[in-house]
Write an enzyme that holds these catalytic residues in place. Structure first.
Site, short mmCIF file in Angstrom:
data_model
loop_
_atom_site.label_atom_id
_atom_site.label_comp_id
_atom_site.label_asym_id
_atom_site.label_seq_id
_atom_site.Cartn_x
_atom_site.Cartn_y
_atom_site.Cartn_z
N ASP A 1 -9.40 45.52 -19.83
CA ASP A 1 -10.39 44.88 -20.70
C ASP A 1 -11.47 45.86 -21.15
OD1 ASP A 1 -9.96 42.24 -21.37
OD2 ASP A 1 -10.89 41.44 -19.55
N LYS B 1 -7.82 45.43 -24.03
CA LYS B 1 -7.98 44.07 -24.58
C LYS B 1 -9.42 43.90 -25.06
CE LYS B 1 -7.93 40.17 -21.93
NZ LYS B 1 -9.30 39.64 -22.14
N GLU C 1 -7.17 31.63 -24.75
CA GLU C 1 -7.76 31.03 -23.54
C GLU C 1 -8.32 29.64 -23.86
OE1 GLU C 1 -10.26 33.65 -21.28
OE2 GLU C 1 -10.88 32.04 -19.90
O1 KIV Z 1 -11.08 38.99 -17.68
C1 KIV Z 1 -10.08 38.28 -17.52
O2 KIV Z 1 -9.58 38.07 -16.40
C2 KIV Z 1 -9.46 37.69 -18.70
C3 KIV Z 1 -8.44 36.62 -18.47
C4 KIV Z 1 -9.12 35.38 -18.08
C5 KIV Z 1 -7.54 36.46 -19.63
O3 KIV Z 1 -9.80 38.04 -19.79
#
Ligand code: KIV
Length: 278
Positions: free
Chosen positions: A81, A111, A178
């Site tokens: 992320d 992401k 989500e």
């Molecule tokens: O940070 C995370 O775990 C997420 C998931 C909830 C998709 O973005």
């Protein structure tokens, strides 16, 4: 080995799996279990670092945990992320931070939450695969006024569908959805050529993702409607910790078999030496 191509090949044919992980051993076990993909989510701020939301997580936090996860896998695809404020300010900053995350962790993709089309285009142009993330986007929790299902009214559903199309055009190879109603997730999945990764978005999505502490019930706190308990590690841990405390206190642990030995002769020599030198 899972790659971006695996997501393309499996679209509409075979459902894929993704779980979050934040450390080496958990990642290694997921790899061994054949989980297709790991998300090093910024949810680590809440489940690993104890923050109330994901906003305080830094690029350095993501790199620290992302690199540990990558060290644990051989086949599993790793997505990291991009945390709050690492891509929102400018395309340049977005590319620089995505590049750092990829270089310093060895992950295969990043992401990004929200409709940041230009930033995503710039990151994809730099050769970095991007997963989009729409619906409930936890980094915008203050704007959304809480963690709620998204896309429930006409305008919100149309915007979500339109934004997904734009993320596909921007070059995302997959989109996380989500907390999105089933029929909207189904429509999006059927009308995109890229994969959808659902969390609270029904089995219509091409792939499912869950936070591993949630699906293994590591905490006994409240759970979202979409979470299923696949095991209860909270109860297993608490009972193991209590048993350990009890056995240490009553001296049934450690036993002789957990103890290292020194032979009598050496020990006597040690005692003699101590005597002579005192
Ligand atoms: O940070 C995370 O775990 C997420 C998931 C909830 C998709 O973005």
């Amino acid at each position: 080995m899972v790659t971006v191509n695996t997501f393309k090949e499996n679209k509409g044919k075979k459902k894929m799996t993704m779980l979050t992980a934040y450390d080496y051993l958990t990642a290694k076990n997921m790899d061994e279990a054949g989980i297709d993909s790991i998300l090093v989510g910024d949810s680590l701020g809440m489940v690993m670092l104890g923050y109330k939301d994901t906003l305080k997580v830094t690029v350095d936090d993501m790199i620290h945990h992302g690199a540990a996860v990558v060290r644990g896998v051989t086949n599993t695809f790793v997505v990291v992320d991009m945390p709050f404020m690492s891509y929102q300010v400018s395309k340049e900053e977005a590319v620089r931070n995505a590049g750092r995350i990829m270089k310093e962790t060895g992950c295969q993709a990043v992401k990004i939450e929200g409709p940041y089309f230009e930033e995503i285009k710039a990151i994809v142009k730099a050769g970095i695969p991007v997963v989009g993330h729409l619906g409930l986007t936890p980094q915008s929790v203050n704007q959304m006024g809480g963690y709620k299902v998204q896309g429930k009214n006409k305008e919100a559903a149309l915007k979500l569908i339109n934004d997904c199309k734009k993320l596909e055009e921007a070059g995302c190879f997959a989109i996380t959805l989500e907390c999105v109603p089933r029929r909207i997730a189904e429509y999006i999945t059927k009308n995109l050529s890229i994969s959808t990764i659902g969390i609270g978005a029904s089995n219509e999505c091409d792939c499912q993702v869950l936070v591993w502490q949630d699906m293994l019930s590591l905490s006994d706190g409240p759970k979202a409607k979409f979470v299923k308990e696949f095991a209860n590690l909270h109860d297993v841990e608490i009972s193991a910790f209590k048993k350990y405390k009890e056995e240490v206190e009553n001296m049934t642990y450690p036993e002789d078999k957990h103890t290292y030995k020194i032979d009598d002769e050496t020990y006597n020599e040690v005692l003699n030496d101590l005597k002579e030198n005192n």
